[in-house]
Design an enzyme around this catalytic site. Structure first.
Site, PDB file in Angstrom:
ATOM      1  N   TRP A  43      10.616  -4.836   7.821  1.00  0.00           N
ATOM      2  CA  TRP A  43      11.505  -5.535   8.756  1.00  0.00           C
ATOM      3  C   TRP A  43      10.527  -5.981  10.312  1.00  0.00           C
ATOM      4  N   GLU A  74      17.242  -3.311  16.646  1.00  0.00           N
ATOM      5  CA  GLU A  74      17.387  -2.634  18.156  1.00  0.00           C
ATOM      6  C   GLU A  74      18.547  -1.719  18.165  1.00  0.00           C
ATOM      7  N   HIS A 101      13.832   4.786   6.578  1.00  0.00           N
ATOM      8  CA  HIS A 101      13.839   5.353   7.866  1.00  0.00           C
ATOM      9  C   HIS A 101      14.071   4.062   8.868  1.00  0.00           C
ATOM     10  N   PHE A 144       5.409  -4.619  16.634  1.00  0.00           N
ATOM     11  CA  PHE A 144       6.061  -3.221  16.769  1.00  0.00           C
ATOM     12  C   PHE A 144       6.422  -2.614  15.619  1.00  0.00           C
ATOM     13  N   GLY A 169      35.180 -27.845  13.106  1.00  0.00           N
ATOM     14  CA  GLY A 169      35.574 -28.395  12.113  1.00  0.00           C
ATOM     15  C   GLY A 169      34.522 -28.389  11.032  1.00  0.00           C
TER      16      GLY A 169
HETATM   17  P1  TGC Z   1      17.591  12.370  19.696  1.00  0.00           P
HETATM   18  O1  TGC Z   1      17.733  13.802  19.413  1.00  0.00           O
HETATM   19  O2  TGC Z   1      18.823  11.690  20.548  1.00  0.00           O
HETATM   20  O3  TGC Z   1      15.895  12.037  20.614  1.00  0.00           O
HETATM   21  C1  TGC Z   1      14.860  12.304  20.188  1.00  0.00           C
HETATM   22  C2  TGC Z   1      14.045  12.517  21.259  1.00  0.00           C
HETATM   23  O4  TGC Z   1      13.785  11.308  21.801  1.00  0.00           O
HETATM   24  C3  TGC Z   1      14.288  11.132  23.217  1.00  0.00           C
HETATM   25  N1  TGC Z   1      14.935  10.175  23.601  1.00  0.00           N
HETATM   26  C4  TGC Z   1      14.711   9.368  24.569  1.00  0.00           C
HETATM   27  N2  TGC Z   1      13.839   9.480  25.592  1.00  0.00           N
HETATM   28  C5  TGC Z   1      13.559   8.184  26.491  1.00  0.00           C
HETATM   29  N3  TGC Z   1      14.511   7.239  26.410  1.00  0.00           N
HETATM   30  C6  TGC Z   1      15.533   7.158  25.442  1.00  0.00           C
HETATM   31  N4  TGC Z   1      16.081   5.923  25.217  1.00  0.00           N
HETATM   32  C7  TGC Z   1      15.625   8.054  24.242  1.00  0.00           C
HETATM   33  N5  TGC Z   1      16.246   8.372  23.501  1.00  0.00           N
HETATM   34  C8  TGC Z   1      15.853   9.468  22.790  1.00  0.00           C
HETATM   35  C9  TGC Z   1      15.310  12.532  23.237  1.00  0.00           C
HETATM   36  O5  TGC Z   1      15.411  12.847  24.517  1.00  0.00           O
HETATM   37  C10 TGC Z   1      14.524  13.613  22.450  1.00  0.00           C
HETATM   38  O6  TGC Z   1      13.410  13.951  23.147  1.00  0.00           O
HETATM   39  P2  TGC Z   1      13.022  15.468  22.951  1.00  0.00           P
HETATM   40  O7  TGC Z   1      11.827  15.385  23.867  1.00  0.00           O
HETATM   41  O8  TGC Z   1      14.113  16.394  23.423  1.00  0.00           O
HETATM   42  O9  TGC Z   1      12.725  15.490  21.490  1.00  0.00           O
HETATM   43  O10 TGC Z   1      17.164  11.430  18.583  1.00  0.00           O
HETATM   44  P3  TGC Z   1      17.816  11.097  17.045  1.00  0.00           P
HETATM   45  O11 TGC Z   1      16.784  11.559  16.091  1.00  0.00           O
HETATM   46  O12 TGC Z   1      19.080  11.982  16.784  1.00  0.00           O
HETATM   47  O13 TGC Z   1      18.129   9.722  17.175  1.00  0.00           O
HETATM   48  C11 TGC Z   1      19.065   9.072  17.803  1.00  0.00           C
HETATM   49  C12 TGC Z   1      19.197   7.546  17.764  1.00  0.00           C
HETATM   50  C13 TGC Z   1      19.944   7.615  16.393  1.00  0.00           C
HETATM   51  C14 TGC Z   1      20.371   7.128  18.770  1.00  0.00           C
HETATM   52  C15 TGC Z   1      17.932   6.647  17.803  1.00  0.00           C
HETATM   53  O14 TGC Z   1      17.255   7.170  16.659  1.00  0.00           O
HETATM   54  C16 TGC Z   1      18.282   5.268  17.507  1.00  0.00           C
HETATM   55  O15 TGC Z   1      18.588   4.694  18.757  1.00  0.00           O
HETATM   56  N6  TGC Z   1      18.110   4.504  16.290  1.00  0.00           N
HETATM   57  C17 TGC Z   1      18.142   3.347  16.143  1.00  0.00           C
HETATM   58  C18 TGC Z   1      16.975   2.725  15.781  1.00  0.00           C
HETATM   59  C19 TGC Z   1      16.452   1.716  16.431  1.00  0.00           C
HETATM   60  O16 TGC Z   1      17.204   1.169  17.333  1.00  0.00           O
HETATM   61  N7  TGC Z   1      15.476   0.909  15.671  1.00  0.00           N
HETATM   62  C20 TGC Z   1      14.673  -0.224  16.328  1.00  0.00           C
HETATM   63  C21 TGC Z   1      13.691  -0.434  15.704  1.00  0.00           C
HETATM   64  S1  TGC Z   1      12.758  -1.689  16.433  1.00  0.00           S
HETATM   65  C22 TGC Z   1      13.712  -3.245  16.298  1.00  0.00           C
HETATM   66  O17 TGC Z   1      14.674  -3.255  15.704  1.00  0.00           O
HETATM   67  C23 TGC Z   1      12.958  -4.376  16.936  1.00  0.00           C
HETATM   68  S2  TGC Z   1      13.688  -6.012  16.623  1.00  0.00           S
HETATM   69  C24 TGC Z   1      12.851  -6.841  17.628  1.00  0.00           C
HETATM   70  C25 TGC Z   1      13.548  -8.212  17.920  1.00  0.00           C
HETATM   71  O18 TGC Z   1      13.077  -8.937  16.830  1.00  0.00           O
HETATM   72  O19 TGC Z   1      14.017  -8.829  18.864  1.00  0.00           O
HETATM   73  P1  FAD Z   2      20.440   1.652   7.827  1.00  0.00           P
HETATM   74  O1  FAD Z   2      19.860   2.557   8.954  1.00  0.00           O
HETATM   75  O2  FAD Z   2      20.162   1.921   6.461  1.00  0.00           O
HETATM   76  O3  FAD Z   2      21.757   1.504   8.264  1.00  0.00           O
HETATM   77  C1  FAD Z   2      22.650   0.986   7.135  1.00  0.00           C
HETATM   78  C2  FAD Z   2      24.155   1.087   7.793  1.00  0.00           C
HETATM   79  O4  FAD Z   2      24.560   2.461   7.860  1.00  0.00           O
HETATM   80  C3  FAD Z   2      24.362   0.245   9.104  1.00  0.00           C
HETATM   81  O5  FAD Z   2      25.726  -0.249   9.262  1.00  0.00           O
HETATM   82  C4  FAD Z   2      24.183   1.549   9.971  1.00  0.00           C
HETATM   83  O6  FAD Z   2      24.983   1.226  11.366  1.00  0.00           O
HETATM   84  C5  FAD Z   2      25.053   2.555   9.187  1.00  0.00           C
HETATM   85  N1  FAD Z   2      24.830   3.892   9.665  1.00  0.00           N
HETATM   86  C6  FAD Z   2      23.339   4.553   9.700  1.00  0.00           C
HETATM   87  N2  FAD Z   2      23.335   5.631  10.088  1.00  0.00           N
HETATM   88  C7  FAD Z   2      24.520   6.041  10.615  1.00  0.00           C
HETATM   89  C8  FAD Z   2      25.380   6.923  11.200  1.00  0.00           C
HETATM   90  N3  FAD Z   2      24.804   8.247  11.506  1.00  0.00           N
HETATM   91  N4  FAD Z   2      26.848   6.850  11.513  1.00  0.00           N
HETATM   92  C9  FAD Z   2      27.353   5.725  10.997  1.00  0.00           C
HETATM   93  N5  FAD Z   2      26.841   4.658  10.310  1.00  0.00           N
HETATM   94  C10 FAD Z   2      25.395   4.772   9.925  1.00  0.00           C
HETATM   95  N6  FAD Z   2      12.278  -2.855  13.209  1.00  0.00           N
HETATM   96  C11 FAD Z   2      11.092  -2.382  13.941  1.00  0.00           C
HETATM   97  O7  FAD Z   2      10.554  -1.448  14.091  1.00  0.00           O
HETATM   98  N7  FAD Z   2      10.381  -3.411  14.373  1.00  0.00           N
HETATM   99  C12 FAD Z   2      10.963  -4.732  14.428  1.00  0.00           C
HETATM  100  O8  FAD Z   2      10.103  -5.652  15.016  1.00  0.00           O
HETATM  101  C13 FAD Z   2      11.759  -5.114  13.587  1.00  0.00           C
HETATM  102  N8  FAD Z   2      12.537  -6.391  13.455  1.00  0.00           N
HETATM  103  C14 FAD Z   2      13.681  -6.621  12.740  1.00  0.00           C
HETATM  104  C15 FAD Z   2      13.939  -7.876  12.533  1.00  0.00           C
HETATM  105  C16 FAD Z   2      14.884  -8.382  11.556  1.00  0.00           C
HETATM  106  C17 FAD Z   2      15.185  -9.711  11.335  1.00  0.00           C
HETATM  107  C18 FAD Z   2      15.656  -7.333  11.179  1.00  0.00           C
HETATM  108  C19 FAD Z   2      16.769  -7.284  10.173  1.00  0.00           C
HETATM  109  C20 FAD Z   2      15.488  -5.935  11.374  1.00  0.00           C
HETATM  110  C21 FAD Z   2      14.308  -5.539  12.343  1.00  0.00           C
HETATM  111  N9  FAD Z   2      13.881  -4.270  12.436  1.00  0.00           N
HETATM  112  C22 FAD Z   2      12.554  -4.021  13.185  1.00  0.00           C
HETATM  113  C23 FAD Z   2      14.589  -3.198  11.740  1.00  0.00           C
HETATM  114  C24 FAD Z   2      16.089  -2.797  12.433  1.00  0.00           C
HETATM  115  O9  FAD Z   2      15.630  -1.875  13.651  1.00  0.00           O
HETATM  116  C25 FAD Z   2      16.737  -1.865  11.258  1.00  0.00           C
HETATM  117  O10 FAD Z   2      17.067  -2.830  10.373  1.00  0.00           O
HETATM  118  C26 FAD Z   2      17.767  -1.302  12.102  1.00  0.00           C
HETATM  119  O11 FAD Z   2      17.313  -0.276  13.080  1.00  0.00           O
HETATM  120  C27 FAD Z   2      18.757  -0.528  11.074  1.00  0.00           C
HETATM  121  O12 FAD Z   2      17.952   0.072   9.967  1.00  0.00           O
HETATM  122  P2  FAD Z   2      18.381  -0.194   8.443  1.00  0.00           P
HETATM  123  O13 FAD Z   2      17.993  -1.656   8.377  1.00  0.00           O
HETATM  124  O14 FAD Z   2      17.467   0.549   7.550  1.00  0.00           O
HETATM  125  O15 FAD Z   2      19.650  -0.032   8.216  1.00  0.00           O
END
Ligand code: TGC
Ligand code: FAD
Length: 417
Positions: free
Chosen positions: A194, A396, A168, A161, A372
């Protein structure tokens, strides 16, 4: 030496790939799950059967190889087919597409048992189910569902994914990866960083902007010209999971590979809701394993002529761990029931993910100290869980991003920017 900016631009790449046999260690996995408030009484017979099957699977297929894989930074590729065989991929996807047709409690239990073994193994399973199969099922065409889901469910294909980019992470709406409509195909350019499973993946669900700046999901297949998946090396966390980049250099993506039924950031966010829920149970599984290991160790280890479990300070640590585990078990179970009823909110999921990972990190740290010096070795699972959880608290959505999601829910004011 590479700078942080270089690494974000170029990736943390290396070249080695393991091709040998993974030695099976005769590890004695004596895991017994804590269940202080009889959560078992809340489970159905089917849930308990699923748990028992997954627990046996982890003891047989993960525990004997996982320390070696983590130590040597090896992804155990054969686990993919084995996960498919036991039904760990897409348990909530309908049976007609190869999924399990199960409820969210079943999904949670599976993730808990797998992460009890290793967070990286849970990553493999939850990415496949929640982040690859879920969007294809939810937003895909019938032809896409039929083409991809059965092969992903069986483990014939592995998926990944791609949302995060070098510039970003927490703010995916700023993504730069983009595609242009070329008439008979789309032309995809950009890079993701990542990405779990990427180096081994057959298919990638990739989020990219069209010419109007609207986010869409595209299914990109290995072998498409201009698509590569360099491995990310030098990780001290999730060492048995493979992580990489997705690089798109003028990749021609067939038009039928666009997910037609939802666009906008909400689409990947819905996938994250499902995966974050799985992590809530999963991280709790890691915490339960650390607690159980510490409990057994302190009963056996003698100092000052007594088991160290007889000392009040050790008992305090165990009592506090069990308290946090019990609270988190109830949160996860209730959240699963809300998901079953279609009532769970993103903020409720954030609370559970954030809480489970936080308590797991603290329990891993405390239990490590209770062992330990032995606690820092690979003879026990705790140090590995501890290092793994440093990724789980970041991916996530980071710990602080989930706090801000809760803050927005409580006050109505987004404090992200
Ligand atoms: P925001 O303005 O809040 O929302 C933008 C649009 O998205 C809609 N929306 C959702 N819709 C359905 N379900 C949800 N949970 C939704 N969250 C937001 C929202 O309604 C809006 O829609 P529209 O039609 O009004 O435009 O968005 P924002 O840009 O202010 O961002 C909010 C924030 C920071 C919370 C969000 O971007 C966020 O959660 N950031 C964290 C990024 C993250 O979690 N990345 C994960 C990458 S994948 C990964 O890490 C996989 S690891 C997998 C593994 O190995 O297990
Ligand atoms: P940044 O966004 O640069 O954040 C750095 C620091 O700043 C963090 O402490 C954060 O909390 C803080 N920060 C950022 N914005 C704010 C704010 N507005 N206010 C306060 N603090 C803030 N992504 C995928 O798409 N698919 C995957 O399968 C996936 N797998 C992953 C596997 C691993 C092992 C790892 C480490 C990451 C993976 N990721 C994946 C990416 C992961 O989702 C991102 O690392 C995560 O969302 C954070 O983004 P970043 O690393 O760019 O940190």
């Amino acid at each position: 030496m590479a700078t942080v900016l270089d690494m974000h631009k170029n990736g943390v790449n290396g070249v080695h790939k393991f091709t040998g046999e993974i030695p099976r260690r005769n590890a004695q996995d004596m895991y017994e799950a804590p269940d202080f408030y009889n959560i078992d009484d809340l489970l159905t017979e089917e849930h308990k059967m699923i748990r028992s099957a997954m627990r046996d699977f982890v003891k047989k297929e993960i525990s004997p190889i996982i320390e070696y894989c983590a130590e040597h930074n090896i992804f155990p590729s054969p686990i993919v087919k084995k996960f498919g065989d036991i039904g760990a991929f897409g348990p909530t996807i309908p049976v007609e597409y190869g999924g399990g047709g199960l409820d969210y409690i079943s999904y949670g239990i599976m993730m808990q048992e797998i992460e009890r073994g290793d967070s990286g193994m849970r990553s493999t399973a939850s990415v496949q189910g929640s982040l690859v199969m879920y969007p294809i099922y939810k937003f895909g065409s019938e032809a896409q569902r039929k083409k991809y889901l059965p092969k992903l469910a069986s483990g014939e294909w592995l998926g990944c994914f791609g949302l995060t980019e070098p510039n970003h992470g927490s703010n995916p709406s700023g993504m730069e990866t983009n595609f242009k409509d070329m008439g008979d195909h789309y032309l995809l350019n950009g890079a993701k960083m990542w990405i779990s499973n990427a180096p081994e993946a057959d298919v990638a669900v990739v989020w990219a902007k069209n010419e109007e700046g609207r986010i869409h999901g595209l299914i990109v297949e290995r072998g498409m010209e201009g698509f590569s998946t360099p491995t990310t090396h030098n990780k001290w966390s999730l060492r048995a999971s493979c992580t990489g980049e997705l690089v798109f250099d003028n990749v021609k993506v067939p038009k039928e590979n666009l997910l037609p039924n939802k666009s906008g950031l909400g689409a990947p966010m819905m996938c994250l809701d499902s995966a974050r829920y799985g992590i809530s149970w999963g991280a709790l599984g890691a915490a339960m394993d650390c607690f159980d290991t510490a409990r057994r160790y302190t009963l056996e280890r003698q100092q000052f002529g007594k088991p160290i479990a007889s000392f009040q300070l050790q008992q305090k640590k165990l009592a506090e761990m069990l308290t946090e585990i019990t609270k988190a078990q109830l949160v996860c179970w209730r959240l699963g029931m809300l998901l079953n009823e279609g009532k769970a909110t993103t903020a409720q999921i954030s609370l559970a993910k954030r809480n489970s990972v936080q308590i797991a990190l603290e329990i891993a740290r405390e239990s490590r100290q209770m062992l330990g010096g032995m606690g820092i070795t690979g003879e026990y699972s705790i140090m590995r869980h501890s290092m793994n959880l440093e990724s789980v608290v970041t991916y996530e959505g980071t710990h602080d991003i989930h706090l801000l999601i809760l803050g927005k829910e409580i006050t109505g004011i987004p404090a992200f920017a």
